[in-house]
Design an enzyme around this catalytic site. Structure first.
Site, PDB file in Angstrom:
ATOM      1  N   THR A   1       5.060   9.332   7.495  1.00 32.99           N
ATOM      2  CA  THR A   1       5.137   9.111   8.942  1.00 32.99           C
ATOM      3  C   THR A   1       6.610   8.929   9.300  1.00 32.99           C
ATOM      4  OG1 THR A   1       2.997   7.991   8.961  1.00 32.99           O
ATOM      5  CG2 THR A   1       4.431   7.635  10.857  1.00 32.99           C
TER       6      THR A   1
ATOM      7  N   LYS B   1       6.281  -0.285  12.558  1.00 37.57           N
ATOM      8  CA  LYS B   1       7.055   0.939  12.269  1.00 37.57           C
ATOM      9  C   LYS B   1       6.595   2.080  13.198  1.00 37.57           C
ATOM     10  CE  LYS B   1       7.449   4.737   9.061  1.00 37.57           C
ATOM     11  NZ  LYS B   1       7.074   5.390   7.800  1.00 37.57           N
TER      12      LYS B   1
ATOM     13  N   LYS C   1       0.322  11.593  15.531  1.00 33.97           N
ATOM     14  CA  LYS C   1       0.183  10.343  14.758  1.00 33.97           C
ATOM     15  C   LYS C   1       0.701   9.133  15.558  1.00 33.97           C
ATOM     16  CE  LYS C   1       0.406   7.434  11.195  1.00 33.97           C
ATOM     17  NZ  LYS C   1      -0.694   6.886  10.461  1.00 33.97           N
TER      18      LYS C   1
HETATM   19  P1  NAD Z   1       5.320   3.038  -0.417  1.00 29.19           P
HETATM   20  O1  NAD Z   1       6.617   2.340  -0.162  1.00 29.19           O
HETATM   21  O2  NAD Z   1       4.235   2.316  -1.141  1.00 29.19           O
HETATM   22  O3  NAD Z   1       5.597   4.405  -1.233  1.00 29.19           O
HETATM   23  C1  NAD Z   1       6.722   5.230  -1.054  1.00 29.19           C
HETATM   24  C2  NAD Z   1       7.192   5.699  -2.407  1.00 29.19           C
HETATM   25  O4  NAD Z   1       8.282   6.614  -2.231  1.00 29.19           O
HETATM   26  C3  NAD Z   1       7.705   4.557  -3.306  1.00 29.19           C
HETATM   27  O5  NAD Z   1       6.982   4.552  -4.524  1.00 29.19           O
HETATM   28  C4  NAD Z   1       9.182   4.897  -3.501  1.00 29.19           C
HETATM   29  O6  NAD Z   1       9.678   4.523  -4.784  1.00 29.19           O
HETATM   30  C5  NAD Z   1       9.179   6.404  -3.322  1.00 29.19           C
HETATM   31  N1  NAD Z   1      10.489   6.968  -3.000  1.00 29.19           N
HETATM   32  C6  NAD Z   1      11.381   6.569  -2.052  1.00 29.19           C
HETATM   33  N2  NAD Z   1      12.480   7.359  -2.065  1.00 29.19           N
HETATM   34  C7  NAD Z   1      12.264   8.285  -3.038  1.00 29.19           C
HETATM   35  C8  NAD Z   1      13.039   9.381  -3.545  1.00 29.19           C
HETATM   36  N3  NAD Z   1      14.247   9.672  -3.052  1.00 29.19           N
HETATM   37  N4  NAD Z   1      12.521  10.102  -4.549  1.00 29.19           N
HETATM   38  C9  NAD Z   1      11.296   9.804  -5.060  1.00 29.19           C
HETATM   39  N5  NAD Z   1      10.528   8.787  -4.647  1.00 29.19           N
HETATM   40  C10 NAD Z   1      11.008   8.036  -3.639  1.00 29.19           C
HETATM   41  O7  NAD Z   1       4.807   3.533   1.014  1.00 29.19           O
HETATM   42  P2  NAD Z   1       3.297   3.954   1.416  1.00 29.19           P
HETATM   43  O8  NAD Z   1       2.553   2.770   1.912  1.00 29.19           O
HETATM   44  O9  NAD Z   1       2.731   4.798   0.323  1.00 29.19           O
HETATM   45  O10 NAD Z   1       3.600   4.867   2.712  1.00 29.19           O
HETATM   46  C11 NAD Z   1       4.162   6.166   2.587  1.00 29.19           C
HETATM   47  C12 NAD Z   1       4.176   6.818   3.966  1.00 29.19           C
HETATM   48  O11 NAD Z   1       2.836   6.883   4.466  1.00 29.19           O
HETATM   49  C13 NAD Z   1       5.000   6.040   5.004  1.00 29.19           C
HETATM   50  O12 NAD Z   1       5.708   6.965   5.778  1.00 29.19           O
HETATM   51  C14 NAD Z   1       3.942   5.285   5.801  1.00 29.19           C
HETATM   52  O13 NAD Z   1       4.352   5.010   7.130  1.00 29.19           O
HETATM   53  C15 NAD Z   1       2.785   6.285   5.770  1.00 29.19           C
HETATM   54  N6  NAD Z   1       1.458   5.683   5.928  1.00 29.19           N
HETATM   55  C16 NAD Z   1       1.130   4.560   5.246  1.00 29.19           C
HETATM   56  C17 NAD Z   1      -0.140   4.000   5.411  1.00 29.19           C
HETATM   57  C18 NAD Z   1      -0.554   2.756   4.644  1.00 29.19           C
HETATM   58  O14 NAD Z   1      -1.603   2.166   4.966  1.00 29.19           O
HETATM   59  N7  NAD Z   1       0.213   2.322   3.632  1.00 29.19           N
HETATM   60  C19 NAD Z   1      -1.076   4.606   6.273  1.00 29.19           C
HETATM   61  C20 NAD Z   1      -0.714   5.787   6.941  1.00 29.19           C
HETATM   62  C21 NAD Z   1       0.566   6.314   6.753  1.00 29.19           C
END
Ligand code: NAD
Length: 292
Positions: free
Chosen positions: A92, A242, A167
Site C-alpha cells: 500500500t 498510514k 485502496k
Molecule cells: P511488514 O513490515 O511485516 O513486512 C514488510 C517486509 O518487507 C519486512 O519483512 C521487511 O524486512 C521487508 N523489506 C523492507 N525493505 C526491503 C528490501 N529493500 N528488500 C527486501 N525486503 C524488504 O509489513 P506488512 O504488514 O507485511 O505490510 C506490507 C504492506 O502491506 C504494507 O504496505 C501495508 O500497508 C500493506 N497491508 C498490510 C496489512 C496488514 O494487516 N498488515 C493489510 C493490508 C495491506
C-alpha cells in the site's frame, strides 16, 4: 512458474506460502533473517540477494512497507529481472509513487500492475485477499491468474495507480464508518441501551455497515471481532493511520473536499500517539467512550 517474492513480512509470508501451494517456485528475498527462515519453512527457495531472486524470474511480487522501499527495490528489479517478467507491487503506497514506478517499468520494457490488498494478515494466510489492480489491460491479464492464487477477488480498477486509489478511498470510508459506529454505541450506552440491543436494531436498520456487522467494536454481538480479544489486531490502528495519511495526501493533491476523512485522520493520529498504535483500529471505541 518461477516467481521472485520480495518482502515476506506479516502479509508477504502468507501470500508466498500460497504461491508455493499452487505449485510455483517462489524465490524469496527479504532483509530480515527471521522472514527468510519462515519463507524457507513455507517451501520458498531462499535467494541471497534481490538480483539472485529476480535473475530468471517469470514474475515478480513485492509486499513492502512504504513508497520509498518500493522505489528502491524496483530500481534494482528493472536491472536484474528479465523484461518478460510481469511485475506486481502489492504494497500500500501513495498513488503518485505508484504511477512513477509504473512509468519507469514501462520505459524499461516491463508490464506492471499496482495491486494493493484488502483482507489483512488472516486473508493473506488463508488466500482470501481482495486485490485492487491498476495497469494496462494486458498487464492485468498477465497478473490476474497469479494474484488469484492468493485471493478470492482480483479486480481491475483502471490505469496505473488506480489500485492504490481504490485502496485508500475504501480505507478512508472504513475509518469513517468505524468511528461513526463507535459514536453510535457510546451514545446508545449513555442513553441506557444495552450494546446487544442496539446491535440487534442497527444491524437490521439503516445504520448497518461492515464496521457494525462484521467487525463490531464492542464485545459480544460479533464473536469474531477484535473487541472480543482485547482489541488485538486484526488491522492495527497504525496501519489505518498510514492509509488515512495517504488518503489525505491524495486529497490535497487533487483538491478533493474530505472533511470527515480529515477528522478520521486526526482521531487515529491521537489514538496512536496515546500508545495504542499496535491495537486494532476498532479500539477507537475506548477513546470515544472516554471522550478524549
Ligand atoms: P511488514 O513490515 O511485516 O513486512 C514488510 C517486509 O518487507 C519486512 O519483512 C521487511 O524486512 C521487508 N523489506 C523492507 N525493505 C526491503 C528490501 N529493500 N528488500 C527486501 N525486503 C524488504 O509489513 P506488512 O504488514 O507485511 O505490510 C506490507 C504492506 O502491506 C504494507 O504496505 C501495508 O500497508 C500493506 N497491508 C498490510 C496489512 C496488514 O494487516 N498488515 C493489510 C493490508 C495491506
Amino acid at each position: 512458474m518461477k516467481i521472485a517474492f520480495i518482502g515476506l513480512g506479516h502479509m508477504g509470508s502468507g501470500m508466498a506460502a500460497n504461491l508455493v501451494s499452487a505449485g510455483h517456485t517462489v524465490q524469496a528475498f527479504d532483509l530480515s533473517e527471521a522472514a527468510m527462515t519462515q519463507a524457507v519453512a513455507d517451501g520458498c527457495v531462499a535467494a541471497t540477494s534481490l538480483s539472485q531472486a529476480c535473475a530468471d524470474a517469470e514474475a515478480v511480487v513485492t509486499m513492502l512497507p512504504a513508497g520509498h522501499h518500493v522505489v528502491s527495490v524496483y530500481a534494482q528489479v528493472f536491472v536484474h529481472a528479465p523484461t518478460a517478467a510481469i511485475l506486481m507491487d502489492c504494497s500500500t503506497i501513495d498513488v503518485e509513487t505508484a504511477r512513477q514506478v509504473a512509468a519507469q517499468a514501462s520505459a524499461a520494457g516491463f508490464d506492471m500492475v499496482d495491486a494493493p490488498v484488502s483482507g489483512g494478515v488472516a486473508g493473506a494466510a488463508a488466500g482470501t485477499l481482495t486485490f485492487m489492480c491498476g495497469g494496462t489491460q494486458a498487464a492485468f491479464n498477465r497478473a490476474e491468474p497469479i494474484l488469484a492464487r492468493m485471493g478470492k477477488a482480483v479486480i481491475h480498477a483502471g490505469d496505473a495507480g488506480a489500485g492504490q486509489a481504490a485502496k485508500i478511498c475504501n480505507n478512508m470510508l472504513l475509518a469513517i464508518t468505524m468511528i461513526g459506529t463507535c459514536e453510535a454505541f457510546a451514545l446508545a450506552e449513555k442513553l441506557g441501551l444495552k450494546d446487544q440491543t442496539f446491535f440487534d436494531i442497527a444491524s437490521k436498520a439503516s445504520g448497518q455497515s461492515w464496521s457494525m456487522t462484521s467487525y463490531c467494536p464492542v464485545p459480544g454481538p460479533v464473536p469474531t471481532s477484535p473487541a472480543n480479544k482485547d482489541y488485538q489486531p486484526g488491522f492495527a490502528a497504525a496501519l489505518m493511520l498510514k492509509d488515512l495519511t495517504l488518503a489525505m495526501q491524495a486529497a490535497g493533491q487533487t483538491a478533493a473536499d474530505t472533511p470527515l476523512g480529515a477528522k478520521a485522520h486526526a482521531l487515529y493520529e491521537a489514538l496512536c500517539s496515546q500508545g495504542h498504535a499496535a491495537q486494532d483500529f476498532s479500539y477507537m471505541m475506548e477513546r470515544i467512550r472516554r471522550g478524549a
